[in-house]
Design a protein around this motif. Sequence first.
Motif, PDB file in Angstrom:
ATOM      1  N   ARG A   1      28.928  52.903  32.454  1.00 47.28           N
ATOM      2  CA  ARG A   1      27.625  54.295  32.071  1.00 47.28           C
ATOM      3  C   ARG A   1      26.892  54.361  33.465  1.00 47.28           C
TER       4      ARG A   1
ATOM      5  N   PRO B   1      34.155  60.624  28.747  1.00 46.45           N
ATOM      6  CA  PRO B   1      32.933  59.475  28.387  1.00 46.45           C
ATOM      7  C   PRO B   1      31.813  60.218  27.507  1.00 46.45           C
TER       8      PRO B   1
ATOM      9  N   TRP C   1      28.793  59.901  27.529  1.00 48.83           N
ATOM     10  CA  TRP C   1      27.774  59.393  28.154  1.00 48.83           C
ATOM     11  C   TRP C   1      27.111  60.351  29.359  1.00 48.83           C
TER      12      TRP C   1
END
Length: 367
Positions: free
Chosen positions: A218, A251, A253
Motif C-alpha cells: 500500500r 487494489p 487503497w
Amino acid sequence: MFPEEKLRNEVATIRFIGDQSTIPVPMIIHSGGKREGPLELAPFLIMEYIDHHANMIDVLKTHGRPLDERVSINQEINQTDLETLYRGMANVILSMSNLSQPKIGSLCQIDDFTWEVASKPLSLHMNELVRLGTLPQSKLPTTTFDTASSYSEALAELNISHLISQRNDAIESADDFRRKFVARFLFRRLIRDATLKAQWIRSESDHGPFPLWCDDFRPANVLVDANLNITGVVDWEFTYTAPVEFTYAPPWWLILERPEYWRAGFHDWAAEYQKKLDIFFRMMIDCEEEAIRQGQLAPESQRLSNAMRRSWESGDFWIMYAVRNNFAFDSIFWTKIDARFFGKMSDGINICDIWKEIHGKACEYEA
C-alpha cells in the motif's frame, strides 16, 4: 505473532524480488533469529537505507486533519501527480503478477539463485486472527496448497474457527451469533458447490501458477523521490504466493481508506472509489502497453487491467476482500455477496434480518 517465521519469509521474499524483478527493494545486509542477536532480544533485519523525498501516503493524503482521524485521500491533489503515483504502483503490481510459483505458500531460499514455496502462507489476516481474534495458533494452516479452491476453503474454515474462538464480547446477541454463523457456512458453500465456485474461481487458474501477493502492499510502504517516482518498496512481511484472483481484484487503497471504515457506507465508498479506479485503469493500461513494447508481457493473456475490470464489475472484488479481511467479513457478505449468489432479499427486510430467510436452507445444505 510469529516473529521468527515472519522474518524468514520477508528475507526470502525481498531477495527473490530483488533477483527476479526490477521492483526497487532494499538490499539486506544481515538478518538473524533471536538467538543470533547480540542480546538475544528478538529476530532482526538490517537493510540499506533507501534515499527518498517522501512516503507516498504523505503525498496522497489530506493534510491538516487531527492525528486521531483516519487518513483519506486529498481530493485536491494535482491530477498529473495522482497519475504518476498510480502509474508507479501499477508497475509494481504488474511486476509482482509475473513472479509466480506452482504452489500457494511462503517462499524459502534454497541457494543464491533458487527459491521455492516450502511452507504455509503466513498472511496478515492469519496474524490478526491470532493477535486480536483469540484464534488458537493450532487452527492455522500447516501446509502449502496446490489449488486456489483448497486455499479458499481453508480460509473459509478459519472464519468459522474464528467465530467459535472469539471472546463473547464480539457477539451482540443470540441472533447476532446466528447471523454470523449462517454467513460463514454460506460462504463455505460458495467454495464447496462446484456451480457456485465456477462463478468466481476459474477452472483454468485453480491449479496455478500462483503469483506473489503482499497483504501489506500500500502507499504507506512505498518511497518516492521529488518527482514522485518510486525509489523503494519496503515491508514485505506477510507476502506469499496466492490465488490469481487476489491479484485480479483492483487494489482497495486507491482512496486510502478501507470500505468497512467509510462513514457513509459501502455504496458511497464504491462511488468514490470508482472515480479513482478509472484513473488507475488508465495507468495500468499505460504500463501494460510499455511492457508489451519491451516484450515483457503477452499482448492480451497477461493484461491485468481487463481482469481487474471484470473483478470489480462482477463483484469478485468483494469476495477477495472479504476472504482476506475477517473483521470486515460479515458486513461485506450480507451487503455485497449474499444477494449475488443466494437471491435478492424480500422488499422491506432489514439487512440484519436477511439470515432468517435463508437460515433453514444454509443449515439443511451443511447437514
